[in-house]
Scaffold this active site. Structure first.
Site, short mmCIF file in Angstrom:
data_model
loop_
_atom_site.label_atom_id
_atom_site.label_comp_id
_atom_site.label_asym_id
_atom_site.label_seq_id
_atom_site.Cartn_x
_atom_site.Cartn_y
_atom_site.Cartn_z
N LYS A 1 0.83 -1.22 0.00
CA LYS A 1 0.00 0.00 0.00
C LYS A 1 0.86 1.26 0.00
CE LYS A 1 -2.15 -0.89 3.90
NZ LYS A 1 -1.65 -2.22 4.28
N ARG B 1 -9.44 1.36 8.57
CA ARG B 1 -9.11 -0.04 8.83
C ARG B 1 -10.27 -0.75 9.54
NH1 ARG B 1 -3.12 0.55 9.00
NH2 ARG B 1 -2.14 -1.49 9.10
N ARG C 1 11.58 -7.04 5.48
CA ARG C 1 11.46 -5.62 5.11
C ARG C 1 12.33 -4.71 5.99
NH1 ARG C 1 5.64 -2.63 4.99
NH2 ARG C 1 5.64 -2.99 7.22
N ARG D 1 11.03 -2.50 11.30
CA ARG D 1 9.94 -2.15 12.21
C ARG D 1 9.77 -3.23 13.26
NH1 ARG D 1 4.81 -0.31 8.68
NH2 ARG D 1 3.79 -1.44 10.37
N ARG E 1 -1.09 -9.24 12.94
CA ARG E 1 -1.55 -8.14 12.06
C ARG E 1 -2.38 -8.70 10.91
NH1 ARG E 1 3.86 -5.51 10.57
NH2 ARG E 1 2.65 -4.06 9.31
P1 AMP Z 1 0.90 0.33 9.17
O1 AMP Z 1 2.14 1.14 9.08
O2 AMP Z 1 -0.21 0.87 8.30
O3 AMP Z 1 1.13 -1.15 8.97
O4 AMP Z 1 0.35 0.49 10.66
C1 AMP Z 1 1.12 0.08 11.78
C2 AMP Z 1 0.25 -0.04 13.00
O5 AMP Z 1 -0.32 1.24 13.31
C3 AMP Z 1 -0.94 -0.98 12.88
O6 AMP Z 1 -0.59 -2.33 13.09
C4 AMP Z 1 -1.86 -0.41 13.97
O7 AMP Z 1 -1.41 -0.79 15.25
C5 AMP Z 1 -1.64 1.10 13.84
N1 AMP Z 1 -2.59 1.68 12.86
C6 AMP Z 1 -2.30 2.22 11.65
N2 AMP Z 1 -3.40 2.63 11.03
C7 AMP Z 1 -4.45 2.34 11.84
C8 AMP Z 1 -5.86 2.49 11.76
N3 AMP Z 1 -6.44 3.04 10.68
N4 AMP Z 1 -6.60 2.08 12.82
C9 AMP Z 1 -6.05 1.54 13.90
N5 AMP Z 1 -4.72 1.32 14.04
C10 AMP Z 1 -3.91 1.73 13.02
#
Ligand code: AMP
Length: 218
Positions: free
Chosen positions: A13, A88, A127, A160, A171
């Site tokens: 994404k 999400r 990654r 990360r 996740r």
């Molecule tokens: P990402 O970088 O998009 O994979 O997000 C990393 C983490 O941030 C996720 O596993 C969640 O813990 C939190 N997070 C990111 N976006 C959201 C969202 N829209 N709603 C809730 N938690 C989020």
């Protein structure tokens, strides 16, 4: 234009949102990046989000929605943006629709990047990201020219903490339980575009751009 990027963690994404952001000259807003930036600055939201992110769980809607609505109300998003990682949950999607409607705007398209589960785990566990510009690398499929350094800006690469295998599995579970229902929501509004995420970066970008052009023409 307001475009949403949907897909499981590791689907690409962020990479595709970056390409689309340059192509369409719209800001790329990534909820995960906003949380990580908040954490670097040790803000209250950042520290609170960390406890959920470390477990691979979603940060509560109340905190996430407030952060995103504030971000997209800034002037650089007046003509639209590419949203990556938000919404999400179904609740987030509905609140976003309502907030945009109040401003006389709406989501144009939601792009779902589909990638098989085994591939997602492989991608995430290998990654590495640039600490400065967030460019992603992969230990085997796209390593940096110099180990540990970003090709673009020379920044330090890091892994990360939520890309560890156990957290990755959680996740993915969270994605299928809480985020997948959103697909239906956008499909019913005829806004969903499904794209094969296994065609290489440029291949996927080409699919997305031609699908958008096809759907946007009068
Ligand atoms: P990402 O970088 O998009 O994979 O997000 C990393 C983490 O941030 C996720 O596993 C969640 O813990 C939190 N997070 C990111 N976006 C959201 C969202 N829209 N709603 C809730 N938690 C989020």
């Amino acid at each position: 234009m307001y475009i949403i990027m949907l897909g499981a963690p590791g689907a690409g994404k962020g990479t595709q949102a970056d390409i689309l952001s340059q192509e369409m000259n719209l800001p790329h807003i990534a909820s995960g990046d906003l949380f990580r930036q908040a954490l670097e600055k040790k803000t209250r939201v950042g520290l609170l989000a960390k406890s959920y992110m470390d477990k691979g769980e979603l940060v509560p809607d109340e905190i996430t929605i407030k952060m995103i609505l504030e971000r997209i109300s800034r002037p650089d998003c007046a003509l639209g943006c590419i949203l990556d990682g938000f919404p999400r949950t179904l609740h987030q999607a509905k609140v976003l629709d309502k907030a945009l409607k109040e401003r006389g705007k709406s989501i144009d398209k939601a792009i779902y990047i589909e990638v098989p589960d085994e591939e997602l785990v492989k991608r995430l566990s290998g990654r590495w990201l640039c600490r400065i510009c967030q460019t992603p690398y992969h230990v085997t499929s796209s390593p940096p020219k110099t180990s540990g350094k970003c090709d673009k800006c020379g920044g330090e690469l890091y892994q990360r903490s939520d890309d560890r295998e156990e957290t990755v599995k959680e996740r993915l579970n969270v994605f299928f339980a809480q985020t997948a229902p959103i697909l239906d929501y956008y499909e019913k509004q005829s806004k969903l575009i499904r794209v094969n995420g296994n065609l290489g970066i440029q291949g996927v970008a080409g699919e997305i751009i031609s699908a958008l052009k096809g759907r946007m023409s009068p």
